[in-house]
Write a protein that holds these residues in place. Structure first.
Motif, PDB file in Angstrom:
ATOM      1  N   ALA A  50       0.924  -1.237   0.209  1.00 54.44           N
ATOM      2  CA  ALA A  50       0.144  -0.112  -0.341  1.00 54.44           C
ATOM      3  C   ALA A  50       0.547   1.305   0.379  1.00 54.44           C
ATOM      4  CB  ALA A  50      -0.977  -0.484   1.077  1.00 54.44           C
ATOM      5  N   GLU A  52       1.594   5.130   0.055  1.00 54.26           N
ATOM      6  CA  GLU A  52       1.423   6.795   0.698  1.00 54.26           C
ATOM      7  C   GLU A  52      -0.393   7.348   0.403  1.00 54.26           C
ATOM      8  OE1 GLU A  52       4.010   9.097   1.672  1.00 54.26           O
ATOM      9  OE2 GLU A  52       5.819   8.342   2.748  1.00 54.26           O
ATOM     10  N   ASN A  53      -0.338   6.885  -1.151  1.00 55.83           N
ATOM     11  CA  ASN A  53      -1.722   7.580  -2.330  1.00 55.83           C
ATOM     12  C   ASN A  53      -2.548   6.351  -1.848  1.00 55.83           C
ATOM     13  OD1 ASN A  53      -0.924   6.297  -3.910  1.00 55.83           O
ATOM     14  ND2 ASN A  53      -0.552   7.621  -5.578  1.00 55.83           N
ATOM     15  N   THR A  54      -2.167   5.797  -1.356  1.00 54.72           N
ATOM     16  CA  THR A  54      -3.346   4.720  -0.942  1.00 54.72           C
ATOM     17  C   THR A  54      -3.363   3.474  -2.354  1.00 54.72           C
ATOM     18  OG1 THR A  54      -5.202   6.005  -1.164  1.00 54.72           O
ATOM     19  CG2 THR A  54      -4.242   6.514   0.893  1.00 54.72           C
ATOM     20  N   LYS A  56      -2.421   0.292  -3.271  1.00 55.68           N
ATOM     21  CA  LYS A  56      -2.460  -0.889  -3.412  1.00 55.68           C
ATOM     22  C   LYS A  56      -2.312  -2.003  -4.502  1.00 55.68           C
ATOM     23  CE  LYS A  56      -5.517  -0.343   0.498  1.00 55.68           C
ATOM     24  NZ  LYS A  56      -6.505  -0.723   1.713  1.00 55.68           N
TER      25      LYS A  56
END
Length: 70
Positions: A50, A52-54, A56
């Motif tokens: 994952a 930092e900007n989500t 995945k």
């Protein structure tokens, strides 16, 4: 046939430690791509990262050149 993750291997232990401590890692792939984030889980074939900007991403372990904590 179900094969379990061999937790006696140093590489598996290192990944598990990174997951447990929610460490930020960099993964260099055979394609030359560099991915950064936290590994959420691993199985015998893949890791799930994952960013930092989500974002995945599931990554096949065989495509990883190296992992660097930092």
């Amino acid at each position: 046939m179900l094969t379990e993750l061999d937790t006696s291997l140093p590489s598996v232990k290192q990944l598990q430690n990174s997951i447990k401590e929610a460490k930020q890692v960099e993964l260099k792939l055979v394609t030359g791509d560099l991915l950064a984030g936290k590994i959420l889980w691993q199985d015998q074939y893949c890791v799930f990262l994952a960013s930092e900007n989500t974002q995945k991403t599931m990554i096949w372990k065989q495509s990883i050149v190296y992992m660097k904590e930092g």
